[in-house]
Design a protein around this motif. Structure first.
Motif, PDB file in Angstrom:
ATOM      1  N   LEU A   1       9.761   0.756  -2.903  1.00 35.31           N
ATOM      2  CA  LEU A   1      10.097  -0.509  -3.577  1.00 35.31           C
ATOM      3  C   LEU A   1       9.133  -1.615  -3.161  1.00 35.31           C
ATOM      4  O   LEU A   1       8.660  -2.394  -3.988  1.00 35.31           O
ATOM      5  N   VAL A   2       8.829  -1.657  -1.858  1.00 34.92           N
ATOM      6  CA  VAL A   2       7.901  -2.684  -1.358  1.00 34.92           C
ATOM      7  C   VAL A   2       6.529  -2.485  -1.989  1.00 34.92           C
ATOM      8  O   VAL A   2       5.874  -3.453  -2.402  1.00 34.92           O
ATOM      9  N   GLU A   3       6.122  -1.221  -2.093  1.00 30.24           N
ATOM     10  CA  GLU A   3       4.801  -0.923  -2.656  1.00 30.24           C
ATOM     11  C   GLU A   3       4.673  -1.445  -4.092  1.00 30.24           C
ATOM     12  O   GLU A   3       3.615  -1.917  -4.509  1.00 30.24           O
ATOM     13  N   LEU A   4       5.806  -1.366  -4.859  1.00 28.95           N
ATOM     14  CA  LEU A   4       5.769  -1.850  -6.249  1.00 28.95           C
ATOM     15  C   LEU A   4       5.417  -3.337  -6.312  1.00 28.95           C
ATOM     16  O   LEU A   4       4.689  -3.783  -7.189  1.00 28.95           O
ATOM     17  N   ALA A   5       5.986  -4.118  -5.357  1.00 31.13           N
ATOM     18  CA  ALA A   5       5.789  -5.577  -5.398  1.00 31.13           C
ATOM     19  C   ALA A   5       4.566  -6.017  -4.609  1.00 31.13           C
ATOM     20  O   ALA A   5       4.127  -7.166  -4.739  1.00 31.13           O
ATOM     21  N   TYR A   6       4.016  -5.122  -3.783  1.00 32.28           N
ATOM     22  CA  TYR A   6       2.971  -5.511  -2.831  1.00 32.28           C
ATOM     23  C   TYR A   6       1.720  -6.065  -3.522  1.00 32.28           C
ATOM     24  O   TYR A   6       1.304  -7.196  -3.256  1.00 32.28           O
ATOM     25  N   TRP A   7       1.115  -5.290  -4.414  1.00 34.49           N
ATOM     26  CA  TRP A   7      -0.157  -5.713  -5.008  1.00 34.49           C
ATOM     27  C   TRP A   7      -0.026  -6.934  -5.909  1.00 34.49           C
ATOM     28  O   TRP A   7      -0.833  -7.874  -5.820  1.00 34.49           O
ATOM     29  N   PRO A   8       0.999  -6.990  -6.794  1.00 33.21           N
ATOM     30  CA  PRO A   8       1.144  -8.206  -7.618  1.00 33.21           C
ATOM     31  C   PRO A   8       1.302  -9.469  -6.757  1.00 33.21           C
ATOM     32  O   PRO A   8       0.705 -10.506  -7.039  1.00 33.21           O
ATOM     33  N   THR A   9       2.080  -9.343  -5.667  1.00 33.05           N
ATOM     34  CA  THR A   9       2.308 -10.499  -4.806  1.00 33.05           C
ATOM     35  C   THR A   9       1.013 -10.896  -4.088  1.00 33.05           C
ATOM     36  O   THR A   9       0.661 -12.077  -4.005  1.00 33.05           O
ATOM     37  N   LEU A  10       0.295  -9.886  -3.586  1.00 30.92           N
ATOM     38  CA  LEU A  10      -0.953 -10.160  -2.879  1.00 30.92           C
ATOM     39  C   LEU A  10      -1.971 -10.840  -3.797  1.00 30.92           C
ATOM     40  O   LEU A  10      -2.597 -11.843  -3.428  1.00 30.92           O
ATOM     41  N   GLU A  11      -2.116 -10.308  -5.007  1.00 35.33           N
ATOM     42  CA  GLU A  11      -3.057 -10.889  -5.982  1.00 35.33           C
ATOM     43  C   GLU A  11      -2.678 -12.333  -6.281  1.00 35.33           C
ATOM     44  O   GLU A  11      -3.537 -13.220  -6.334  1.00 35.33           O
TER      45      GLU A  11
ATOM     46  N   PRO B   1       9.223 -10.631  -7.975  1.00 24.17           N
ATOM     47  CA  PRO B   1       9.005 -11.353  -6.705  1.00 24.17           C
ATOM     48  C   PRO B   1       7.739 -12.209  -6.750  1.00 24.17           C
ATOM     49  O   PRO B   1       7.745 -13.340  -6.231  1.00 24.17           O
ATOM     50  N   ALA B   2       6.670 -11.718  -7.373  1.00 24.56           N
ATOM     51  CA  ALA B   2       5.425 -12.504  -7.452  1.00 24.56           C
ATOM     52  C   ALA B   2       5.626 -13.738  -8.320  1.00 24.56           C
ATOM     53  O   ALA B   2       5.119 -14.827  -8.000  1.00 24.56           O
TER      54      ALA B   2
END
Lengths: 265, 244
Positions: free
Chosen positions: A27-37, A123-124
């Motif tokens: 689940l964290v992986e799904l939100a990780y890249w959009p949030t980081l970008e 989240p992003a």
């Protein structure tokens, strides 16, 4: 008939939902890249704003661009990665000998893709509002057209990727996350279409996302670019149809070559 | 009426004929074994029956449906088990059975899962990830998946491979009872000759993609003057089939 079909689609969605409901790293992986970008581009926009001379429009264009581009990327990856999950678990043969029709499989993968997209992106979107006061929903109802066009473009690319996976097996798996990301420079995400030099601009003009982002920048100026959105929709219809034909053709060839038996090997 | 009818079936991969001019039928309540060495064409034949592979020649009809045109109508009433085709390893056994229960439109699904768990002794690992099970446990889970929709036609590729003798015997007994109760037709590919003698009414001997002999286990033993099907298999494999 419809109920039986819906139940089969639910079976496939349930299969993928089971993977996520017990695994917080997934689940964290799904939100990780959009949030980081979003964080990186948000800070970049803030830096340019603080240097002065740059209107809030630039921040809007960058943050809107990054969040909307993630819609296309996550839609594409959500579908292709779910298909790859079946390849990795060597479960495709069981799926293809079940009564699940090919269109039901595609509908199931689209549903999984949308769920993954929402879990990854929301989240992003919320953080962009909290950290940079950027409200994606301020685009108003036109946002729905941006969203639908970008999701459909992601799915169309996924059809092509799944076709390549059927042809080349798991060896083509890097395409599942790389192919649409590789088109980013040509999709006019962060800059206007006219900035892209010829002859690359010709390719850009054929990509639905380029027109969506032109539409997004027009919306930031308070205009609705119906022409751009119409072009994006027409191009999407063409690409979706073409790449669906590629997928159907590759599926037929895979059944002739026996690739469905060996795809995970 | 035969549940499985295969006529002139062939599969060519470039210059190689994997299966050639194969014809057979399986009646309701009958079990047919496909016997042959590696590369004899057993898996290719099963893949064509399941619709995973398009034949180069011939016709397959299952439960009255032409598999070239109406395979989904037949697939809903068929199923398949093989220790060589996995189920998603991160899902628990119960979740896997639920997924396939939905795909096959099984009514009273939780009750059906309970029945299978009891019959195949899956209760103790029903809530464990399928990937963490032993080979024997996985084989039993694969069999449970194959029986989730109470199929009229069951295709089994080495159904008791990796099972210890006791569990293998239990599974064979269960298959016998299931066939007697349901009238299911079973097509079985196996290297376990004792299993074939016990479960099968008919045996089709394959060599290099062709049917070289066929008959009941007893008829084949008499014809070759042997005491076990293993000896018959070796005779055919090394010296070729005998004329009737």
């Amino acid at each position: 008939m419809m109920r039986a079909s819906a139940r089969r689609i639910w079976g496939l969605v349930y299969r993928h939902a089971c993977l996520y409901r017990k695994s917080w790293p997934r689940l964290v992986e799904l939100a990780y890249w959009p949030t980081l970008e979003m964080l990186i581009w948000g800070l970049t926009a803030r830096f340019l704003y603080l240097r002065g001379g740059t209107a809030w429009l630039l921040a809007g264009a960058l943050l809107g661009g990054v969040l909307l581009w993630e819609v296309a990327l996550r839609a594409q990856m959500g579908m292709a990665m779910s298909f790859l999950e079946e390849v990795w678990s060597r479960n495709l043969a069981h799926i293809f000998i079940s009564p699940l029709r090919p269109f039901e499989m595609v509908a199931g993968l689209m549903t999984v893709s949308l769920l993954r997209l929402l879990v990854g992106l929301l989240p992003a979107v919320a953080l962009a509002y909290l950290l940079y006061a950027f409200n994606l929903f301020a685009f108003g109802p036109i946002l729905i057209l941006f969203f639908v066009n970008l999701v459909v473009m992601g799915w169309a690319v996924s059809f092509g990727v799944m076709g390549l996976l059927l042809r080349h097996g798991a060896g083509a798996e890097s395409l599942a996350w790389g192919v649409l990301a590789g088109l980013t420079p040509l999709c006019a995400v962060y800059y206007p279409l006219h900035v892209i030099p010829m002859p690359w601009r010709v390719i850009s003009l054929l990509l639905p996302a380029s027109h969506v982002f032109e539409g997004m920048r027009a919306a930031l100026h308070g205009r609705v670019a119906w022409r751009e959105l119409g072009l994006a929709t027409m191009l999407n219809a063409g690409w979706l149809g073409l790449l669906a034909l590629v997928l159907v053709r590759e599926f037929r060839i895979a059944r002739v070559r026996g690739a469905l038996l060996t795809l995970g090997e | 009426m035969a549940r499985i009818v295969v006529q002139g079936l062939g599969k060519r991969y470039d210059a190689v004929m994997a299966v050639e001019d194969l014809s057979f039928s399986v009646e309701a309540g009958e079990t047919l074994a496909l016997l042959g060495g590696n590369g004899a064409g057993k898996t290719t034949t099963i893949a064509m029956l399941l619709g995973l592979l398009v034949p180069s020649a011939g016709r397959i009809e299952i439960l009255g449906h032409d598999m070239a045109r109406e395979r989904f109508a037949a697939l809903a009433r068929m199923n398949f088990s093989s220790p060589y085709v996995s189920l998603p390893g991160r899902l628990t056994v119960a979740e896997n059975l639920r997924v396939y229960g939905h795909l096959y439109g099984v009514r009273r699904l939780e009750a059906r899962i309970g029945e299978l768990a009891e019959a195949l002794d899956l209760g103790q690992f029903l809530h464990r990830p399928a990937g963490n099970l032993s080979a024997g446990q996985k084989t039993r889970v694969a069999l449970a998946k194959a029986l989730i929709n109470q199929p009229d036609v069951l295709l089994l590729d080495e159904p008791t491979a990796s099972l210890d003798p006791d569990t293998g015997d239990m599974v064979r007994g269960w298959l016998e009872r299931y066939r007697a109760q349901s009238g299911c037709s079973i097509l079985l590919a196996s290297h376990n000759m004792a299993e074939v003698e016990r479960l099968c009414d008919q045996v089709l001997m394959l060599k290099a993609g062709r049917a070289v002999d066929r008959g009941t286990p007893q008829a084949l033993l008499s014809k070759y003057g042997r005491e076990t099907l293993e000896d018959v298999f070796l005779d055919i494999h090394r010296h070729g089939a005998r004329a009737a």
